[in-house]
Design a protein around this motif. Structure first.
Motif, PDB file in Angstrom:
ATOM      1  N   VAL A 178       0.839  -1.200   0.000  1.00 24.90           N
ATOM      2  CA  VAL A 178       0.000   0.000   0.000  1.00 24.90           C
ATOM      3  C   VAL A 178       0.878   1.256   0.000  1.00 24.90           C
ATOM      4  CG1 VAL A 178      -1.746   1.318   1.263  1.00 24.90           C
ATOM      5  CG2 VAL A 178      -1.969  -1.162   1.058  1.00 24.90           C
ATOM      6  N   ALA A 179       1.927   1.259   0.802  1.00 25.41           N
ATOM      7  CA  ALA A 179       2.838   2.412   0.823  1.00 25.41           C
ATOM      8  C   ALA A 179       3.474   2.616  -0.549  1.00 25.41           C
ATOM      9  CB  ALA A 179       3.909   2.211   1.889  1.00 25.41           C
ATOM     10  N   ASP A 180       3.928   1.534  -1.159  1.00 28.85           N
ATOM     11  CA  ASP A 180       4.524   1.625  -2.497  1.00 28.85           C
ATOM     12  C   ASP A 180       3.503   2.110  -3.524  1.00 28.85           C
ATOM     13  OD1 ASP A 180       6.898   0.711  -1.438  1.00 28.85           O
ATOM     14  OD2 ASP A 180       6.684  -1.338  -2.218  1.00 28.85           O
ATOM     15  N   THR A 181       2.276   1.655  -3.380  1.00 28.10           N
ATOM     16  CA  THR A 181       1.219   2.069  -4.296  1.00 28.10           C
ATOM     17  C   THR A 181       0.995   3.573  -4.203  1.00 28.10           C
ATOM     18  OG1 THR A 181       0.131  -0.082  -4.147  1.00 28.10           O
ATOM     19  CG2 THR A 181      -1.209   1.752  -4.935  1.00 28.10           C
ATOM     20  N   PHE A 182       0.963   4.106  -2.983  1.00 22.94           N
ATOM     21  CA  PHE A 182       0.774   5.546  -2.836  1.00 22.94           C
ATOM     22  C   PHE A 182       1.958   6.324  -3.394  1.00 22.94           C
ATOM     23  CE2 PHE A 182      -2.690   4.587   0.198  1.00 22.94           C
ATOM     24  CZ  PHE A 182      -3.649   5.407  -0.374  1.00 22.94           C
ATOM     25  N   LEU A 183       3.152   5.780  -3.303  1.00 25.52           N
ATOM     26  CA  LEU A 183       4.307   6.441  -3.925  1.00 25.52           C
ATOM     27  C   LEU A 183       4.143   6.507  -5.435  1.00 25.52           C
ATOM     28  CD1 LEU A 183       7.270   4.984  -1.844  1.00 25.52           C
ATOM     29  CD2 LEU A 183       6.340   7.308  -1.761  1.00 25.52           C
ATOM     30  N   VAL A 184       3.659   5.432  -6.022  1.00 28.68           N
ATOM     31  CA  VAL A 184       3.407   5.418  -7.470  1.00 28.68           C
ATOM     32  C   VAL A 184       2.308   6.412  -7.814  1.00 28.68           C
ATOM     33  CG1 VAL A 184       2.524   4.018  -9.388  1.00 28.68           C
ATOM     34  CG2 VAL A 184       4.213   3.051  -7.820  1.00 28.68           C
ATOM     35  N   LEU A 185       1.250   6.429  -7.024  1.00 33.63           N
ATOM     36  CA  LEU A 185       0.137   7.333  -7.299  1.00 33.63           C
ATOM     37  C   LEU A 185       0.555   8.801  -7.213  1.00 33.63           C
ATOM     38  CD1 LEU A 185      -2.752   5.452  -5.463  1.00 33.63           C
ATOM     39  CD2 LEU A 185      -2.426   5.680  -7.934  1.00 33.63           C
ATOM     40  N   ILE A 186       1.481   9.115  -6.314  1.00 38.42           N
ATOM     41  CA  ILE A 186       1.972  10.491  -6.220  1.00 38.42           C
ATOM     42  C   ILE A 186       2.623  10.903  -7.534  1.00 38.42           C
ATOM     43  CG2 ILE A 186       3.788  11.928  -5.191  1.00 38.42           C
ATOM     44  CD1 ILE A 186       3.106  10.674  -2.505  1.00 38.42           C
ATOM     45  N   THR A 187       3.380   9.991  -8.123  1.00 37.49           N
ATOM     46  CA  THR A 187       4.065  10.335  -9.378  1.00 37.49           C
ATOM     47  C   THR A 187       3.097  10.459 -10.542  1.00 37.49           C
ATOM     48  OG1 THR A 187       4.544   8.044 -10.029  1.00 37.49           O
ATOM     49  CG2 THR A 187       6.162   9.145  -8.611  1.00 37.49           C
ATOM     50  N   LYS A 188       1.901   9.903 -10.381  1.00 36.89           N
ATOM     51  CA  LYS A 188       0.889   9.943 -11.447  1.00 36.89           C
ATOM     52  C   LYS A 188      -0.346  10.728 -11.021  1.00 36.89           C
ATOM     53  CE  LYS A 188       2.319   5.451 -13.168  1.00 36.89           C
ATOM     54  NZ  LYS A 188       1.906   4.145 -13.640  1.00 36.89           N
ATOM     55  N   ILE A 189      -0.172  11.661 -10.097  1.00 34.41           N
ATOM     56  CA  ILE A 189      -1.322  12.323  -9.483  1.00 34.41           C
ATOM     57  C   ILE A 189      -2.213  13.028 -10.503  1.00 34.41           C
ATOM     58  CG2 ILE A 189      -0.127  14.470  -8.885  1.00 34.41           C
ATOM     59  CD1 ILE A 189      -2.757  12.624  -6.726  1.00 34.41           C
ATOM     60  N   ASN A 190      -1.629  13.646 -11.503  1.00 33.46           N
ATOM     61  CA  ASN A 190      -2.465  14.332 -12.503  1.00 33.46           C
ATOM     62  C   ASN A 190      -3.327  13.339 -13.275  1.00 33.46           C
ATOM     63  OD1 ASN A 190      -1.694  16.950 -11.872  1.00 33.46           O
ATOM     64  ND2 ASN A 190       0.086  16.848 -13.213  1.00 33.46           N
ATOM     65  N   ALA A 191      -2.770  12.187 -13.608  1.00 34.88           N
ATOM     66  CA  ALA A 191      -3.544  11.162 -14.311  1.00 34.88           C
ATOM     67  C   ALA A 191      -4.660  10.624 -13.412  1.00 34.88           C
ATOM     68  CB  ALA A 191      -2.634  10.024 -14.758  1.00 34.88           C
ATOM     69  N   VAL A 192      -4.384  10.482 -12.133  1.00 30.66           N
ATOM     70  CA  VAL A 192      -5.407   9.995 -11.203  1.00 30.66           C
ATOM     71  C   VAL A 192      -6.532  11.024 -11.097  1.00 30.66           C
ATOM     72  CG1 VAL A 192      -5.886   9.236  -8.841  1.00 30.66           C
ATOM     73  CG2 VAL A 192      -3.704   8.658  -9.892  1.00 30.66           C
ATOM     74  N   ILE A 193      -6.143  12.299 -10.975  1.00 29.88           N
ATOM     75  CA  ILE A 193      -7.141  13.362 -10.873  1.00 29.88           C
ATOM     76  C   ILE A 193      -8.022  13.397 -12.115  1.00 29.88           C
ATOM     77  CG2 ILE A 193      -7.434  15.885 -10.864  1.00 29.88           C
ATOM     78  CD1 ILE A 193      -4.955  15.999  -9.004  1.00 29.88           C
ATOM     79  N   GLU A 194      -7.417  13.244 -13.270  1.00 30.86           N
ATOM     80  CA  GLU A 194      -8.148  13.344 -14.528  1.00 30.86           C
ATOM     81  C   GLU A 194      -8.909  12.070 -14.898  1.00 30.86           C
ATOM     82  OE1 GLU A 194      -5.157  14.525 -17.329  1.00 30.86           O
ATOM     83  OE2 GLU A 194      -4.859  16.460 -16.338  1.00 30.86           O
ATOM     84  N   HIS A 195      -8.606  10.969 -14.224  1.00 28.11           N
ATOM     85  CA  HIS A 195      -9.254   9.696 -14.549  1.00 28.11           C
ATOM     86  C   HIS A 195     -10.749   9.789 -14.265  1.00 28.11           C
ATOM     87  CE1 HIS A 195      -9.988   5.361 -14.661  1.00 28.11           C
ATOM     88  NE2 HIS A 195      -8.817   5.251 -15.257  1.00 28.11           N
ATOM     89  N   GLU A 196     -11.526   9.188 -15.158  1.00 28.70           N
ATOM     90  CA  GLU A 196     -12.979   9.211 -15.028  1.00 28.70           C
ATOM     91  C   GLU A 196     -13.434   8.587 -13.707  1.00 28.70           C
ATOM     92  OE1 GLU A 196     -16.166   7.135 -17.707  1.00 28.70           O
ATOM     93  OE2 GLU A 196     -15.073   8.645 -18.878  1.00 28.70           O
ATOM     94  N   GLN A 197     -12.792   7.486 -13.324  1.00 27.70           N
ATOM     95  CA  GLN A 197     -13.099   6.809 -12.065  1.00 27.70           C
ATOM     96  C   GLN A 197     -11.776   6.515 -11.350  1.00 27.70           C
ATOM     97  OE1 GLN A 197     -15.472   3.494 -13.577  1.00 27.70           O
ATOM     98  NE2 GLN A 197     -17.282   4.488 -12.740  1.00 27.70           N
TER      99      GLN A 197
END
Length: 72
Positions: free
Chosen positions: A38-57
């Motif tokens: 989970v910690a590693d996943t959040f590190l990955v998500l930080i690097t892709k935060i704009n894509a996560v924000i823009e994702h439909e879901q």
């Protein structure tokens, strides 16, 4: 990260941490490794935060990223 990105990240952390942990634990069957995943996943998500924000879901991207981290 900009203010809106920090707020969004904080929101997904609060909303999805437990779900992500449960998914990771189901896959790896070890609580300590699940926490690391989970910690590693959040590190990955930080690097892709704009894509996560823009994702439909965003939750789908969060779960997909969690599953990929379990596989590593």
């Amino acid at each position: 990260m900009a203010g809106n990105q920090i707020e969004f990240f904080d929101d997904i952390y609060r909303k999805y941490y437990k779900m992500m942990y449960d998914v990771a634990l189901r896959i790896v069957k070890n609580p300590e490794i699940a926490e690391d995943v989970v910690a590693d996943t959040f590190l990955v998500l930080i690097t892709k935060i704009n894509a996560v924000i823009e994702h439909e879901q965003p939750v789908k991207m969060v779960v997909s990223c969690s599953e990929k981290q379990c596989a590593e």
